[in-house]
Design a protein around this motif. Sequence first.
Motif, mmCIF file in Angstrom:
data_model
loop_
_atom_site.group_PDB
_atom_site.id
_atom_site.type_symbol
_atom_site.label_atom_id
_atom_site.label_comp_id
_atom_site.label_asym_id
_atom_site.label_seq_id
_atom_site.Cartn_x
_atom_site.Cartn_y
_atom_site.Cartn_z
ATOM 1 N N ALA A 120 -2.237 3.151 6.398
ATOM 2 C CA ALA A 120 -2.304 3.565 7.489
ATOM 3 C C ALA A 120 -2.780 2.459 8.776
ATOM 4 O O ALA A 120 -2.868 1.918 9.777
ATOM 5 C CB ALA A 120 -3.083 5.087 7.956
ATOM 6 N N ALA A 121 -4.089 2.420 7.659
ATOM 7 C CA ALA A 121 -4.727 0.770 8.733
ATOM 8 C C ALA A 121 -3.729 -0.230 8.534
ATOM 9 O O ALA A 121 -4.384 -0.977 10.134
ATOM 10 C CB ALA A 121 -6.342 0.761 7.743
ATOM 11 N N ASN B 296 -2.846 6.107 1.214
ATOM 12 C CA ASN B 296 -2.451 6.536 2.738
ATOM 13 C C ASN B 296 -3.394 5.648 3.834
ATOM 14 O O ASN B 296 -2.689 5.414 4.690
ATOM 15 C CB ASN B 296 -1.695 8.313 2.600
ATOM 16 C CG ASN B 296 -0.683 7.950 1.863
ATOM 17 O OD1 ASN B 296 0.227 7.669 2.172
ATOM 18 N ND2 ASN B 296 -0.697 9.433 1.749
ATOM 19 N N GLU B 297 -4.095 5.654 3.598
ATOM 20 C CA GLU B 297 -5.523 5.381 4.603
ATOM 21 C C GLU B 297 -5.316 3.809 4.830
ATOM 22 O O GLU B 297 -5.613 3.123 6.260
ATOM 23 C CB GLU B 297 -6.863 6.464 4.516
ATOM 24 C CG GLU B 297 -7.916 5.559 5.434
ATOM 25 C CD GLU B 297 -9.024 6.513 5.203
ATOM 26 O OE1 GLU B 297 -10.257 5.793 5.252
ATOM 27 O OE2 GLU B 297 -9.199 7.598 4.439
ATOM 28 N N GLU B 298 -5.458 3.320 3.336
ATOM 29 C CA GLU B 298 -5.560 1.784 3.725
ATOM 30 C C GLU B 298 -4.060 1.200 3.990
ATOM 31 O O GLU B 298 -3.852 0.291 4.927
ATOM 32 C CB GLU B 298 -5.518 1.303 2.240
ATOM 33 C CG GLU B 298 -6.600 1.893 2.049
ATOM 34 C CD GLU B 298 -7.010 0.808 0.748
ATOM 35 O OE1 GLU B 298 -6.257 0.483 -0.034
ATOM 36 O OE2 GLU B 298 -8.367 1.423 -0.230
ATOM 37 N N ALA C 102 -4.928 9.529 -1.351
ATOM 38 C CA ALA C 102 -4.720 10.185 -0.096
ATOM 39 C C ALA C 102 -6.001 8.698 0.229
ATOM 40 O O ALA C 102 -6.212 7.928 1.503
ATOM 41 C CB ALA C 102 -6.192 10.908 -0.054
ATOM 42 N N ARG C 103 -6.608 7.821 -0.645
ATOM 43 C CA ARG C 103 -7.002 6.452 -0.358
ATOM 44 C C ARG C 103 -6.029 5.092 -0.086
ATOM 45 O O ARG C 103 -6.621 4.088 1.302
ATOM 46 C CB ARG C 103 -7.692 5.708 -0.972
ATOM 47 C CG ARG C 103 -8.128 4.140 -1.205
ATOM 48 C CD ARG C 103 -9.232 4.219 -2.355
ATOM 49 N NE ARG C 103 -8.697 4.249 -3.728
ATOM 50 C CZ ARG C 103 -7.567 2.719 -4.346
ATOM 51 N NH1 ARG C 103 -7.418 2.653 -3.048
ATOM 52 N NH2 ARG C 103 -6.677 3.537 -5.077
ATOM 53 N N LYS D 181 0.754 -1.375 -0.109
ATOM 54 C CA LYS D 181 0.325 -0.063 0.031
ATOM 55 C C LYS D 181 1.126 1.393 -0.290
ATOM 56 O O LYS D 181 0.957 2.306 -0.668
ATOM 57 C CB LYS D 181 -1.035 0.070 1.301
ATOM 58 C CG LYS D 181 -2.388 -1.020 1.013
ATOM 59 C CD LYS D 181 -2.637 -0.851 0.718
ATOM 60 C CE LYS D 181 -4.456 -1.904 0.751
ATOM 61 N NZ LYS D 181 -5.059 -1.840 -0.383
#
Length: 430
Positions: A92-93, A88-90, A85-86, A40
């Motif tokens: 981070a998860a 990076n969010e994934e 953005a998507r 990711k």
Amino acid sequence: MHDIRAIRDNPAQFDAALARRGLSPLSPKILALDEARRAKILAAETAQAAQNAASKEVGAAKAKGDEAEFERLRALVAEKKAEVARLNEEAAAENARLRDLLMGIPNQALPDVPDGADENDNVEIRRWGEPREFDFTPREHFDIAGVKPGMDFETAAKLSGSRFVLLRGAVARLHRALAQFMLDLHTTEHGLTETMTPVLVKEDAMYGTGNLPKFGEDSYQTTNGWWLIPTSEVTLTNTVAGDVLDETQLPIRMTSHTQCFRSEAGSAGKDTAGMLRQHQFEKVEMVSITTPDTSLAEHERMTKCAQAVLERLGLPYRTVVLCTGDMGFGARKTHDIEVWLPGQNKYREISSVSVCGDFQARRMNARYRPGGGGKPDFVHTLNGSGLAVGRCLIAVLENGQQADGSVDLPGALAPWLGGAKKLTAEGALV
């Protein structure tokens, strides 16, 4: 916490270390999460590069008057921005899932720690003093005549429920004297710095020493998010959280006398009589922060500091190395010191002295800068009781009890007791 790079480099070794602590292999799950996280991150970096390139071309298309290309590139920039953005969010998860998994895995035992399933496999390494021969049947601490006026469980239960005690008069003073004796010994002879710490801490501090997330039920949390410390290991160790120390500052050696709080989850029906296992108790804690190459020597030094308290008080004890199945979550190696309790006719733990390596330091991001140069490395942390004050009180009372219900007290405590060397059968110090 464990080093993900070490797990990547040698997953079989990591799983073998877990097996010594009775755990199934976890490297496949860890590495799968790590691979997903890294994928990711790479995808986000690729999309960011595409966004940056398109952003540069937008201006050029505008300058040429190519409206169609300008709109296409502007749409591409917006698309890539949303994709970054998507991703990076994934990422981070995935990173949070990996961190949570690593946070719940215990430390690896040192090679010389004995393998075993439970306390029956611990190995005795030292014994000091001979248990006293009584010409009467020794009583447990709460049944000694001179102790009864000063040890009130009924009033404590009225105030707070079970597993609390209210100390009065001579017994309360004796308890206080023990703590002062320990602090003075550690600060004047053992080179520890006395430190008064809070007993309420933020959640990060509990994570730093490994009390969270796995052992939340063992501690108390306030309604506004603070945690009551189970021991000042939490506060003392976290004094270096987030720091980069100079090697010349190490070792840091601290001691603190605090109230401690434990829910005793899972101990229902265990040691319910007397004050051996309480929800609120006092400890004089020792914590050392060292370089990696000095931590094992420091472990031996700290063990001797704890043993010295019992020797000064004339209390027989034995020291054992805990086996892999009996070690605490954050320890690489632990010495348990067990004091002789004649009322129970057995040795009972009064101190655990553990070397944690860089396990806690990684969780706290506590590092030091080597004196010879090079990039900062993680410190090593150690902790140990020096000692549990209530249990030491029990040992003093039981070992010094007399047939008439009085208690002969250790001469080492006399300076903190106004010269008194005896607790009378009526509960007075003389």
